[in-house]
Structures are given as C-alpha cells and as structure tokens.
Scaffold this motif. Sequence first.
Motif, PDB file in Angstrom:
ATOM      1  N   ALA A  77       0.851  -1.030  -0.061  1.00 51.98           N
ATOM      2  CA  ALA A  77       0.007  -0.011  -0.084  1.00 51.98           C
ATOM      3  C   ALA A  77       1.035   1.142  -0.030  1.00 51.98           C
ATOM      4  O   ALA A  77       1.667   1.407   0.639  1.00 51.98           O
ATOM      5  CB  ALA A  77      -0.984   0.063   1.220  1.00 51.98           C
ATOM      6  N   THR A  78       0.677   2.214  -0.877  1.00 53.93           N
ATOM      7  CA  THR A  78       1.367   3.243  -1.080  1.00 53.93           C
ATOM      8  C   THR A  78       0.491   4.566  -0.762  1.00 53.93           C
ATOM      9  O   THR A  78      -0.717   4.709  -0.841  1.00 53.93           O
ATOM     10  CB  THR A  78       2.094   3.545  -2.602  1.00 53.93           C
ATOM     11  N   PHE A  79       1.382   5.699   0.030  1.00 53.38           N
ATOM     12  CA  PHE A  79       0.749   6.882   0.420  1.00 53.38           C
ATOM     13  C   PHE A  79       1.584   7.909   0.166  1.00 53.38           C
ATOM     14  O   PHE A  79       2.728   7.783   0.205  1.00 53.38           O
ATOM     15  CB  PHE A  79       0.452   6.820   1.843  1.00 53.38           C
ATOM     16  N   ASP A  80       0.734   8.810  -0.590  1.00 51.27           N
ATOM     17  CA  ASP A  80       1.371  10.365  -0.654  1.00 51.27           C
ATOM     18  C   ASP A  80       1.600  10.906   0.686  1.00 51.27           C
ATOM     19  O   ASP A  80       0.541  10.300   1.557  1.00 51.27           O
ATOM     20  CB  ASP A  80       0.347  11.103  -1.677  1.00 51.27           C
ATOM     21  N   GLN A  81       2.414  11.799   0.947  1.00 51.45           N
ATOM     22  CA  GLN A  81       2.199  12.270   2.459  1.00 51.45           C
ATOM     23  C   GLN A  81       1.743  13.636   2.519  1.00 51.45           C
ATOM     24  O   GLN A  81       0.663  13.943   3.052  1.00 51.45           O
ATOM     25  CB  GLN A  81       3.684  12.543   2.874  1.00 51.45           C
ATOM     26  N   ASP A  82       2.293  14.770   1.719  1.00 52.38           N
ATOM     27  CA  ASP A  82       1.624  16.204   2.033  1.00 52.38           C
ATOM     28  C   ASP A  82       0.138  16.256   1.491  1.00 52.38           C
ATOM     29  O   ASP A  82      -0.128  15.847   0.273  1.00 52.38           O
ATOM     30  CB  ASP A  82       2.590  17.003   0.875  1.00 52.38           C
ATOM     31  N   GLY A  83      -0.748  16.466   2.253  1.00 50.61           N
ATOM     32  CA  GLY A  83      -2.116  16.662   1.908  1.00 50.61           C
ATOM     33  C   GLY A  83      -2.740  15.295   1.968  1.00 50.61           C
ATOM     34  O   GLY A  83      -3.979  15.320   1.912  1.00 50.61           O
ATOM     35  N   THR A  84      -1.922  14.101   2.155  1.00 51.31           N
ATOM     36  CA  THR A  84      -2.684  12.933   2.361  1.00 51.31           C
ATOM     37  C   THR A  84      -2.727  12.242   3.735  1.00 51.31           C
ATOM     38  O   THR A  84      -3.706  11.832   4.206  1.00 51.31           O
ATOM     39  CB  THR A  84      -2.187  11.881   1.314  1.00 51.31           C
ATOM     40  N   THR A  85      -1.358  12.725   4.320  1.00 53.23           N
ATOM     41  CA  THR A  85      -1.481  12.183   5.683  1.00 53.23           C
ATOM     42  C   THR A  85      -0.865  13.151   6.683  1.00 53.23           C
ATOM     43  O   THR A  85      -1.201  12.907   7.965  1.00 53.23           O
ATOM     44  CB  THR A  85      -0.275  11.057   5.631  1.00 53.23           C
ATOM     45  N   TRP A  86      -0.743  14.499   6.211  1.00 56.79           N
ATOM     46  CA  TRP A  86      -0.630  15.660   7.160  1.00 56.79           C
ATOM     47  C   TRP A  86      -0.678  16.971   6.278  1.00 56.79           C
ATOM     48  O   TRP A  86      -0.995  16.739   4.959  1.00 56.79           O
ATOM     49  CB  TRP A  86       0.746  15.603   7.808  1.00 56.79           C
ATOM     50  N   VAL A  87      -0.954  17.822   7.165  1.00 56.10           N
ATOM     51  CA  VAL A  87      -1.364  19.390   6.524  1.00 56.10           C
ATOM     52  C   VAL A  87      -0.248  19.563   5.548  1.00 56.10           C
ATOM     53  O   VAL A  87       0.954  19.690   5.913  1.00 56.10           O
ATOM     54  CB  VAL A  87      -1.522  20.537   7.778  1.00 56.10           C
ATOM     55  N   GLU A  88      -0.758  20.115   4.224  1.00 60.76           N
ATOM     56  CA  GLU A  88      -0.052  20.867   3.219  1.00 60.76           C
ATOM     57  C   GLU A  88      -0.102  22.268   3.063  1.00 60.76           C
ATOM     58  O   GLU A  88       0.774  22.976   2.295  1.00 60.76           O
ATOM     59  CB  GLU A  88       0.015  19.858   2.174  1.00 60.76           C
ATOM     60  N   TYR A  89      -1.257  22.892   3.641  1.00 62.21           N
ATOM     61  CA  TYR A  89      -1.539  24.099   3.079  1.00 62.21           C
ATOM     62  C   TYR A  89      -1.465  25.222   4.159  1.00 62.21           C
ATOM     63  O   TYR A  89      -1.580  24.782   5.489  1.00 62.21           O
ATOM     64  CB  TYR A  89      -3.102  23.861   2.940  1.00 62.21           C
TER      65      TYR A  89
END
Length: 346
Positions: A77-89
């Motif tokens: 299973a692959t996960f993007d990080q920014d905006g997917t698992t923590w705040v990016e904005y």
Amino acid sequence: MRKQSTIKLFFQEAQQAGRFASLVVVSLLLAVPGVLAQADPLPSWNDGPAKQAIVAFVQTTTDTSHPDYVPPEARIATFDQDGTTWVEYPVYTQARYCFDRVATLAQEKPELKDIKPFKTVLSGDKAAIAGLPMADLEKIIGATMTGMTVEALTGQVQQWLETARDTRWKRSYAELVYQPMLEVMQYLRANGYKTYFVTGGSQDFVRAFAQSVYAIPPEQVVGTMGATTFGYDAAGRPKLTEEPRLLLDDNGPGKPEGIHLMIGRRPVAAFGNSVGDREMLEYTQAGSGARLMMLVHHDDAGREYAYGPASKVGTFTDALMAQAKQQNWVVISMKNDWKRIFPWEQ
C-alpha cells in the motif's frame, strides 16, 4: 473451569456492588475469544462509502477463500504524504523547514541577506515568498538541504520538528497528521500489508521522521531523490554527502517510476490527494484483482482547509474529480467522512 469460575465470581461481585451491567461486558469479553480484535479499526471515520470500501478491501484481500486474495508478500500500500497524511496548506512543511533554515544560513553567510531569493525569504513578506518561482525554490532547497552528510541533515530535520510550531494551531508539524489516515495505515499493517510513502517531498527529509511519526521505516520511503557522494571525513571515516543534483522527481509519472525503482512491486492500494498522485493511482488500478484507489479531498474549511482546482498546493482539479468518478476511485471527504482530523482533537 478456572475461567468459568472467575467469570461467575465477577457476576457475584458485580451484583453485590451494583455494577452488574458494566461487568457483564467485561465478562463477555473475557469469555469470548476474539471479541476485542473485532473492535472498530477505523474509529475516526464516519460510516459511509469510504470507510466501507477500506474495510471491504482488507477483508477481501486477506480472505484465503476469496478469488481476490492477495498473498502477504504482494500486500503493498502506497501513500502520498503532503495533503494525504498531514497538513500541506498553505505552504508545504518542507518549504517551511527550508525557509527557517535560510535564517540559520544567513548567520553563517551574512552575504545571503542581500542575495535573492534568500533576501526575499528573510524579509518575511508572505506575498513575495508565496510568489517565488520554482527556480528560486530550487535554489533555496539546494542551499538548505545539501552540502552536509546524510546524518547531519537527518539531525537538522529532527531538531526542527521538535522546536518549530505551525502558525495556525501552534503545534508541532508532527502533530498535524491525520488521525483517520494513521488508522488506515495501522489497519493495513495489522492485516499483513507493508505501508510505503511515495511522496513528492525530498526522500531524506521524510525519512528523518517517518518512523517516529507514522511507524514507516526509512527503507519504505520513496521520495524525490537527490544525489549523494561517497567520501571520507577528516578522521578517515566513510560518509555520504548530500549533493544538489536531482535523481528522481517523485511526482506525477515519477511516482510509478519510483515505485518500480525502490519497491519492485505494483501496489494493490494507493492513497493520494492531488493531480500529482494521478499516475500512481492509475498504475495501481492497472493491476489484476482487487484494487483500492483513494483521494483525500480538502473540503473542511472549519477544521482544516478547503481548496481544490485553484490551489497551487495540493491541486485537485475538476478533471481529477471526473476521472475519480469514472474509474471508481474513492474520494474521501474530510468534512463528511472524518469524525476527527487530528490525534489531539476530542
């Protein structure tokens, strides 16, 4: 017989103390093996299509009698990080790190105070900083994340995470992770999946904290890769030095390329939140058997942020939304699918 006698004693004590109802629950949990294991694995999710899709996927792919059973070695299973698992904005966390590092560099090299784009960052002018072109951002990244050993960079990132605070919530950036996604990761791992980051962020930046924040070891982080050079320090000890040379831009088509380069298996589940994750989801879906493709949609301005097609950060275009509907990707609504967003919320 000993367990039955113990349970009987619990009932007697509960009746005498007036706590019968609560101890009945305890007794049943003790008497029925596996009941505790059946607790909701995704308690921060509202019941709905998104949560149901995750649970159904895990049940299907781990059921040896199901035609879509996935053997343990293929559970990726692959996960993007920014905006997917923590705040990016409104600014990527790595960019905030680099901006803060500019101030440190300026103390060591005062001449930077008069050189753009470093002068712009040091001015504190948010509008000017937000308007910096990619070429200037690359200069800043090159100046703040190269020229030191891999270990030195890791230490700098870890120290920054311990001390830096977000301007909105006044919390460590490591606390701005999404509790529902942490639960998904744990749920997958509990069912034999390996969870990988496949992120546009710098690989060594994310590796510095992935283990402590997400329980993802550094060898399971695939990111934008910069070159390193082997050499020796003054004492003759081998070292790797971070170099300002790009090896892989792990965004868009670079994500499937990075997956093949670093993992060597096609994922069966992929999670993203923007146009930069499209190719990763397409690559995942192209495999046979059961597949799970999910996109986090930032639509909760009250608890987090609401942004989409017009945002330069985490762009979620109308075309991506249309593609998700056409290809049966699951779009996660922060507003509707998540009971809470952050671990520290009540």
